[in-house]
Design a protein around this motif. Structure first.
Motif, short mmCIF file in Angstrom:
data_model
loop_
_atom_site.label_atom_id
_atom_site.label_comp_id
_atom_site.label_asym_id
_atom_site.label_seq_id
_atom_site.Cartn_x
_atom_site.Cartn_y
_atom_site.Cartn_z
N TYR A 161 37.66 36.86 10.38
CA TYR A 161 38.95 37.14 9.75
C TYR A 161 39.61 38.41 10.33
CZ TYR A 161 37.17 33.76 6.42
OH TYR A 161 36.66 32.63 5.84
N ALA A 162 39.14 38.84 11.51
CA ALA A 162 39.66 40.08 12.09
C ALA A 162 41.16 40.00 12.35
CB ALA A 162 38.93 40.38 13.40
N GLY A 163 41.68 38.81 12.66
CA GLY A 163 43.10 38.67 12.94
C GLY A 163 43.94 38.31 11.74
N HIS A 164 43.32 38.19 10.59
CA HIS A 164 44.06 37.81 9.38
C HIS A 164 44.71 39.04 8.74
CE1 HIS A 164 42.23 33.65 8.59
NE2 HIS A 164 41.89 34.00 9.81
N ARG A 165 45.88 38.85 8.20
CA ARG A 165 46.54 39.93 7.47
C ARG A 165 45.78 40.21 6.18
NH1 ARG A 165 52.57 38.26 6.52
NH2 ARG A 165 51.43 36.49 5.60
N LEU A 166 45.82 41.48 5.76
CA LEU A 166 45.13 41.86 4.52
C LEU A 166 45.66 41.09 3.33
CD1 LEU A 166 44.91 45.72 5.09
CD2 LEU A 166 43.04 44.08 5.19
N CYS A 167 46.96 40.87 3.28
CA CYS A 167 47.52 40.15 2.14
C CYS A 167 47.05 38.70 2.12
CB CYS A 167 49.04 40.24 2.13
SG CYS A 167 49.84 39.50 3.57
N ASP A 168 46.83 38.11 3.32
CA ASP A 168 46.34 36.73 3.37
C ASP A 168 44.92 36.64 2.82
OD1 ASP A 168 48.69 35.81 4.47
OD2 ASP A 168 47.98 36.00 6.54
N ILE A 169 44.10 37.64 3.14
CA ILE A 169 42.74 37.67 2.59
C ILE A 169 42.79 37.83 1.08
CG2 ILE A 169 40.61 39.03 2.51
CD1 ILE A 169 41.01 39.65 5.47
N ALA A 170 43.66 38.71 0.61
CA ALA A 170 43.79 38.93 -0.83
C ALA A 170 44.24 37.66 -1.53
CB ALA A 170 44.77 40.07 -1.10
N PHE A 171 45.26 36.99 -1.00
CA PHE A 171 45.77 35.76 -1.62
C PHE A 171 44.71 34.66 -1.60
CE2 PHE A 171 50.29 37.11 -0.18
CZ PHE A 171 50.33 38.04 -1.22
N ARG A 172 43.89 34.69 -0.56
CA ARG A 172 42.82 33.68 -0.44
C ARG A 172 41.83 33.78 -1.59
NH1 ARG A 172 37.79 33.85 2.51
NH2 ARG A 172 37.11 31.76 3.07
N TRP A 173 41.68 34.98 -2.15
CA TRP A 173 40.72 35.18 -3.24
C TRP A 173 41.41 35.37 -4.59
CZ3 TRP A 173 36.03 33.64 -2.95
CH2 TRP A 173 35.40 33.58 -1.70
N GLY A 174 42.58 34.81 -4.74
CA GLY A 174 43.18 34.73 -6.06
C GLY A 174 44.14 35.82 -6.43
N ASN A 198 47.73 37.60 -6.30
CA ASN A 198 49.09 37.12 -6.02
C ASN A 198 50.08 38.26 -5.86
OD1 ASN A 198 49.36 37.95 -8.67
ND2 ASN A 198 49.36 35.86 -9.50
N ASP A 199 49.57 39.49 -5.76
CA ASP A 199 50.42 40.66 -5.57
C ASP A 199 49.69 41.64 -4.65
OD1 ASP A 199 51.32 43.48 -6.16
OD2 ASP A 199 52.78 42.40 -7.38
N ALA A 200 50.25 41.85 -3.45
CA ALA A 200 49.58 42.68 -2.45
C ALA A 200 49.44 44.13 -2.93
CB ALA A 200 50.36 42.65 -1.14
N ALA A 201 50.44 44.64 -3.64
CA ALA A 201 50.38 46.02 -4.10
C ALA A 201 49.28 46.19 -5.15
CB ALA A 201 51.73 46.44 -4.67
N HIS A 202 49.18 45.21 -6.05
CA HIS A 202 48.13 45.27 -7.07
C HIS A 202 46.75 45.19 -6.41
CE1 HIS A 202 45.37 43.16 -9.97
NE2 HIS A 202 45.64 44.28 -10.60
N PHE A 203 46.63 44.32 -5.41
CA PHE A 203 45.36 44.21 -4.68
C PHE A 203 44.98 45.55 -4.06
CE2 PHE A 203 43.74 43.70 -0.28
CZ PHE A 203 42.41 43.43 -0.61
N SER A 204 45.94 46.21 -3.41
CA SER A 204 45.66 47.47 -2.74
C SER A 204 45.21 48.54 -3.73
CB SER A 204 46.90 47.93 -1.98
OG SER A 204 46.63 49.13 -1.27
N ARG A 205 45.90 48.61 -4.89
CA ARG A 205 45.53 49.60 -5.90
C ARG A 205 44.14 49.32 -6.46
NH1 ARG A 205 50.90 48.70 -7.55
NH2 ARG A 205 50.14 47.35 -9.25
N ALA A 206 43.88 48.04 -6.75
CA ALA A 206 42.58 47.67 -7.32
C ALA A 206 41.45 47.93 -6.32
CB ALA A 206 42.60 46.19 -7.74
N PHE A 207 41.70 47.63 -5.05
CA PHE A 207 40.69 47.85 -4.02
C PHE A 207 40.35 49.33 -3.91
CE2 PHE A 207 38.91 48.35 0.17
CZ PHE A 207 38.23 47.16 0.41
N LYS A 208 41.37 50.18 -3.90
CA LYS A 208 41.12 51.61 -3.78
C LYS A 208 40.39 52.15 -4.99
CE LYS A 208 43.33 55.95 -2.51
NZ LYS A 208 44.56 56.61 -2.02
N GLN A 209 40.71 51.63 -6.17
CA GLN A 209 40.03 52.07 -7.38
C GLN A 209 38.56 51.66 -7.36
OE1 GLN A 209 41.78 50.61 -10.98
NE2 GLN A 209 40.48 51.84 -12.30
N GLN A 210 38.28 50.48 -6.81
CA GLN A 210 36.91 49.96 -6.78
C GLN A 210 36.06 50.62 -5.70
OE1 GLN A 210 35.49 47.84 -8.89
NE2 GLN A 210 33.53 47.72 -7.81
#
Length: 328
Positions: free
Chosen positions: A288-301, A303-315
């Motif tokens: 998945y090296a060439g995949h966009r981060l948002c595509d990876i996030a959407f792939r796992w459920g 639906n909001d890239a900003a929310h994913f980024s905040r949650a990832f940093k918190q975790q």
């Protein structure tokens, strides 16, 4: 102490340690240092210190760590103390390939024959004994949070024999044996992807020997494990929420959350955590090296890239972009 021989050699997938080039009088202290650094703090008891011999290969394996060990007779003993490193806050699974062994923890004692497995808490007092001239083993190190998320009552499952000659124990032990045998022949991403399957099989194997009288009642345990299985199968579904899980399980949201409260979390916190862990795993995977981060996030459920980024940093303490940068 001469540490030249302690420098690990790096095969395609693993770190190799061996006493072969260590003077016999220094092997005891050298091996203890390796084990304390890579696993957990223990004391080593060898019937004949000068005859101590051990070969050890350690493979990083997704969130896990797989090791193959070949050793002369030896005993390892841990007294009560805090984990030396956060990475050592883990459960260890030991599987015998040849020879005979004994594991003691929490007042229980289990004898192991080739193919048998058992788990123990690396942070608690324990004793591991290897008998005979030569014993071969596989070790699997599993972070505490990973195993506790999967198995209710895990602390009641230590030092219990999982037979490697029948049922799910046979399937799990053969999978681990094959994974260790071919670790150096697989591509890194292929080998890494096997770790989830190993964890699934080991979860089933441990559950198969879990006592029915552990703190969480059997009916609650069955419900919790069923809900976790449903979540794993539907993590990619962006519509997976409390309502859909409650409907599928036939249980109230309040009751389901009470099950997760026993493990110090809530239903949706658990869902988000599992999604984030899978995103992080994909970000480490060269596929998945060439995949966009948002595509990876959407792939796992997500639906909001900003929310994913905040949650990832918190975790995980860093943003997805920073994490991927460190893995480049």
């Amino acid at each position: 102490m001469n540490m030249t021989a302690s420098s690990p050699k790096l095969p395609r997938a693993g770190l190799k340690f061996s006493t072969n080039d260590i003077p016999p009088r220094e092997r005891h202290d050298w091996l203890r240092e390796v084990i304390c650094r890579e696993y957990t703090h223990v004391e080593i008891i060898s019937p004949a210190r000068g005859d101590l011999s051990q070969d050890l290969i350690i493979y990083p394996w997704g969130n896990l760590q797989l090791s193959t060990v070949q050793t002369t007779a030896i005993s390892l003993q841990r007294s009560p103390r805090e984990p030396h490193l956060i990475s050592q806050d883990a459960y260890l699974m030991v599987m015998l390939l040849s020879g005979a062994g004994r594991l003691e923890q929490n007042g229980r004692e289990v004898f192991l024959q080739p193919g048998d497995m058992a788990i123990y808490d690396a942070t608690l007092p324990h004793r591991v004994h290897c008998f005979g001239e030569l014993t071969k083993m596989i070790y699997l190190s599993i972070p505490r949070t990973v195993f506790r998320d999967r198995i209710a009552g895990i602390d009641r499952c230590t030092a219990l024999r999982i037979p490697g000659t029948q049922g799910i124990g046979f399937v799990a032990s053969n999978f681990l044996r094959s994974s260790a045998t071919y670790a150096d022949q697989l591509q890194p991403h292929e080998f890494s992807n096997l770790s989830d399957h190993a964890l699934d099989l080991l979860t089933l194997a441990v559950t198969s020997v879990r006592p029915v009288d552990f703190n969480l009642s059997r009916s609650r345990a069955v419900s919790l494990n069923g809900i976790k299985t449903f979540i794993e199968q539907n993590l990619r579904d962006a519509d997976l929420d409390t309502g859909s899980i409650s409907s599928q399980a036939g249980l109230s949201a309040r009751y389901i959350n009470s099950l997760f409260e026993d493990e110090g979390t809530s239903l949706m916190r658990y869902v988000w955590k599992r999604r984030l862990e899978n995103c992080r795993k994909d970000m480490q995977n060269p596929v998945y090296a060439g995949h966009r981060l948002c595509d990876i996030a959407f792939r796992w459920g997500f639906n909001d890239a900003a929310h994913f980024s905040r949650a990832f940093k918190q975790q995980f303490g860093c943003s997805p972009r920073e994490f991927r940068g460190t893995k480049a």
